[in-house]
Structures are given as C-alpha cells and as structure tokens.
Design a protein around this motif. Sequence first.
Motif, PDB file in Angstrom:
ATOM      1  N   UNK A  79     -24.884 -10.073 -13.094  1.00  0.00           N
ATOM      2  CA  UNK A  79     -24.724 -11.518 -12.889  1.00  0.00           C
ATOM      3  C   UNK A  79     -25.773 -12.047 -11.907  1.00  0.00           C
ATOM      4  N   UNK A  80     -26.324 -13.177 -12.239  1.00  0.00           N
ATOM      5  CA  UNK A  80     -27.269 -13.878 -11.362  1.00  0.00           C
ATOM      6  C   UNK A  80     -28.431 -12.965 -10.951  1.00  0.00           C
ATOM      7  N   UNK A  81     -28.955 -12.269 -11.958  1.00  0.00           N
ATOM      8  CA  UNK A  81     -30.145 -11.434 -11.742  1.00  0.00           C
ATOM      9  C   UNK A  81     -29.926 -10.378 -10.663  1.00  0.00           C
ATOM     10  N   UNK A  82     -28.802  -9.679 -10.757  1.00  0.00           N
ATOM     11  CA  UNK A  82     -28.469  -8.561  -9.873  1.00  0.00           C
ATOM     12  C   UNK A  82     -28.257  -8.990  -8.425  1.00  0.00           C
ATOM     13  N   UNK A  83     -27.642 -10.148  -8.264  1.00  0.00           N
ATOM     14  CA  UNK A  83     -27.360 -10.640  -6.914  1.00  0.00           C
ATOM     15  C   UNK A  83     -26.410  -9.703  -6.165  1.00  0.00           C
ATOM     16  N   UNK A  84     -25.511  -9.011  -6.885  1.00  0.00           N
ATOM     17  CA  UNK A  84     -24.572  -8.110  -6.221  1.00  0.00           C
ATOM     18  C   UNK A  84     -25.287  -6.909  -5.610  1.00  0.00           C
ATOM     19  N   UNK A  85     -26.330  -6.439  -6.273  1.00  0.00           N
ATOM     20  CA  UNK A  85     -27.106  -5.332  -5.697  1.00  0.00           C
ATOM     21  C   UNK A  85     -27.722  -5.765  -4.370  1.00  0.00           C
ATOM     22  N   UNK A  86     -28.311  -6.947  -4.362  1.00  0.00           N
ATOM     23  CA  UNK A  86     -28.908  -7.450  -3.127  1.00  0.00           C
ATOM     24  C   UNK A  86     -27.841  -7.695  -2.065  1.00  0.00           C
ATOM     25  N   UNK A  87     -26.659  -8.112  -2.497  1.00  0.00           N
ATOM     26  CA  UNK A  87     -25.542  -8.289  -1.562  1.00  0.00           C
ATOM     27  C   UNK A  87     -25.151  -6.957  -0.936  1.00  0.00           C
ATOM     28  N   UNK A  88     -25.043  -5.903  -1.742  1.00  0.00           N
ATOM     29  CA  UNK A  88     -24.688  -4.583  -1.217  1.00  0.00           C
ATOM     30  C   UNK A  88     -25.729  -4.095  -0.222  1.00  0.00           C
ATOM     31  N   UNK A  89     -26.998  -4.287  -0.528  1.00  0.00           N
ATOM     32  CA  UNK A  89     -28.036  -3.892   0.425  1.00  0.00           C
ATOM     33  C   UNK A  89     -27.845  -4.623   1.754  1.00  0.00           C
ATOM     34  N   UNK A  90     -27.538  -5.923   1.676  1.00  0.00           N
ATOM     35  CA  UNK A  90     -27.384  -6.714   2.889  1.00  0.00           C
ATOM     36  C   UNK A  90     -26.173  -6.319   3.710  1.00  0.00           C
ATOM     37  N   UNK A  91     -25.077  -5.963   3.032  1.00  0.00           N
ATOM     38  CA  UNK A  91     -23.861  -5.551   3.737  1.00  0.00           C
ATOM     39  C   UNK A  91     -24.034  -4.169   4.344  1.00  0.00           C
ATOM     40  N   UNK A  92     -24.571  -3.250   3.576  1.00  0.00           N
ATOM     41  CA  UNK A  92     -24.687  -1.872   4.035  1.00  0.00           C
ATOM     42  C   UNK A  92     -25.776  -1.681   5.086  1.00  0.00           C
ATOM     43  N   UNK A  93     -26.806  -2.518   5.052  1.00  0.00           N
ATOM     44  CA  UNK A  93     -27.893  -2.452   6.029  1.00  0.00           C
ATOM     45  C   UNK A  93     -28.132  -3.866   6.559  1.00  0.00           C
ATOM     46  N   UNK A  94     -27.272  -4.331   7.461  1.00  0.00           N
ATOM     47  CA  UNK A  94     -27.243  -5.761   7.811  1.00  0.00           C
ATOM     48  C   UNK A  94     -28.491  -6.289   8.509  1.00  0.00           C
ATOM     49  N   UNK A  95     -29.299  -5.431   9.112  1.00  0.00           N
ATOM     50  CA  UNK A  95     -30.506  -5.935   9.789  1.00  0.00           C
ATOM     51  C   UNK A  95     -31.785  -5.615   9.024  1.00  0.00           C
ATOM     52  N   UNK A  96     -31.662  -5.060   7.831  1.00  0.00           N
ATOM     53  CA  UNK A  96     -32.844  -4.681   7.045  1.00  0.00           C
ATOM     54  C   UNK A  96     -33.375  -5.883   6.276  1.00  0.00           C
ATOM     55  N   UNK A  97     -34.620  -6.213   6.495  1.00  0.00           N
ATOM     56  CA  UNK A  97     -35.313  -7.239   5.712  1.00  0.00           C
ATOM     57  C   UNK A  97     -36.081  -6.523   4.601  1.00  0.00           C
ATOM     58  N   UNK A  98     -35.385  -6.262   3.502  1.00  0.00           N
ATOM     59  CA  UNK A  98     -36.002  -5.444   2.459  1.00  0.00           C
ATOM     60  C   UNK A  98     -37.144  -6.196   1.777  1.00  0.00           C
ATOM     61  N   UNK A  99     -38.209  -5.485   1.426  1.00  0.00           N
ATOM     62  CA  UNK A  99     -39.339  -6.115   0.749  1.00  0.00           C
ATOM     63  C   UNK A  99     -38.924  -6.625  -0.632  1.00  0.00           C
ATOM     64  N   UNK A 100     -39.316  -7.834  -1.007  1.00  0.00           N
ATOM     65  CA  UNK A 100     -38.955  -8.363  -2.328  1.00  0.00           C
ATOM     66  C   UNK A 100     -39.406  -7.462  -3.468  1.00  0.00           C
TER      67      UNK A 100
END
Length: 295
Positions: A163-184
């Motif tokens: 859904x929404x171009x894998x927004x949940x994957x990006x959400x999981x990255x943000x929750x599991x690594x809250x200070x990581x600014x992952x490269x686009x």
Amino acid sequence: MRSTRVEANGLTFECLVEGDGDRLALCLHGFPDDAGSMAPLQERLADAGFTAVAPYMRGYAPTDPAPDGVYTASELGRDAVALAERLCAEHDLTEPVLVGHDWGAVASYVASVSSPETFERMVTLAVPPRFDALLRAHPGQFVRSWYMWFFQLPDVPERALRWNDYALVEFLWGVWSPTWQHPPERFEAVRETFDTDETLENALEYYRQISGGLFERAVTDRTPAVDDEPHIEVPTLVLHGDEDSCMAPALFEDIGGVFAAGTPHRVVRVAGAGHFLHQERPDVVGEEVVEFLTA
C-alpha cells in the motif's frame, strides 16, 4: 561492487561481492531489506583482506524462489553452509566467517549449530540467539513483535506492505531505528527488490514457516530450556543497538548460556543505533566486526 551467481543447496543465488582477499566473509541480510544493506560491512571486510559475499536470500529476486516452497530457519541455515562450501571451493577461499543481520542472524545461528566446523567465527546483528526461549522471560517483546503476528495472516500483509508504495516498510524502518536518516536510494532499492517477481510473498513465508509455532511455544511450557538445546561452538560477536525498537536491548543481557563451555563470545551494545545498526553506525560497527573476525 560486483555480482556473481552461485549454485548451492539446489538454488541459484545472486550475490554481491566486494574485495578479493583469500578469506571468505559470508554476509546475510534481513527483513525488510536485501543484499545491498550489507555493503557498508562488505567494504570494511574487503579492506581487511576478505572476499565479502552478500547473497540475496532464498526467495529474494534475483535469487531463485524455493522450488519446494520451504523458507524455514533450518533451510536458511543449510543455505549458509552450502554457500560457504561452494564459494570456498570455487574461488580458493579459506577460513570462512559468517555475518548475519536480522533473519540473516537467525540463519547464522542455525548454520553454526548444524555445522560448527564450517565457520571460523560469526558475527550477528540485532537478533539474539534462542529468541523463542527469551520471549517468556521478556513478555514486553510480544508487543514489539506485533508484526510477526500480523504476518501470519493470509493475503492481508502483502496488501498492507504494498500500500502507498511500500509506506509500511519505511514506517518499520523509522520505528525500529528512530534516529536513522536512511538514504532514499536504499529504500528505493529495497522497494524494487520486493516488487520483483514474488519476493514479498516469499519473504513473508519466513515468518509464516517459523517452525513449531514460535509464539505458541513461548506462552506454554513447551519452549525447550536453553540447556536442552544444542549449544553454539563457533566464536561469536553479538551486536545490537541501544535504540532498537524491534528487539528489546534487555534480550541481549544474559545469552551466555547458549554457548558451549569455553566458546569465546562477546555482546556489544552500540550507542545511538537501532535495528539497522550496521547501516546507521557503519564505522563503529565495522570496526567491531573487523577486529573480532581478524583477531
């Protein structure tokens, strides 16, 4: 970085390769991720004299899907052993070591127990050994592991993740690594991997085929005690982030009982890192990994 294909355990694995040293470092990725996530470690291992090989795990395109549909932890461990043996034989590599993150860590633990003579040393990231046994002692982990329950459902997780171009994957990255600014570009690469063939469906089978009913065992008396299970005999470094919201840091505090007597092992908590610590703190993690594997 170059790529190669390796035939092992009945599958053709697409692998990313860095370095041309005479020692093999087999690097196994986790979820939701792909082989490209291991690049920061591969670069440092290559500088230290290793040929660092990161396969796309079984079912992750362009690696073959499992022809029999099996994605159990036991089979992942067999993949690791078969890959190491084939790579060493074909490329004249010696003294193989194993590095695994998340599901790659699970595969590493299985490989080290089933074939302790294959690997000289092992590094695992973000998942402790005997996670199932630890759940009963740390019930708060059930909340952190909500996604593992969710992924048991048929069809719904696939639709939610896409859904929404894998927004949940990006959400999981943000929750599991809250200070990581992952490269686009890293997220785009993973999105493309999951969008290829049936990679997403295969990746979810890892969770659906957790052997023996992980959560059922954890809440009953049928979870084997640590002392009743095979012990790890491979010298091991376990790394985890102090900001990891996927795996509670407390899970890593008392894991010495899973190692055979006299087996060297260390646990290192990496400050300022979450679940994807090797990408968040590549210099710190890379230094720990290289120092341990070259000791």
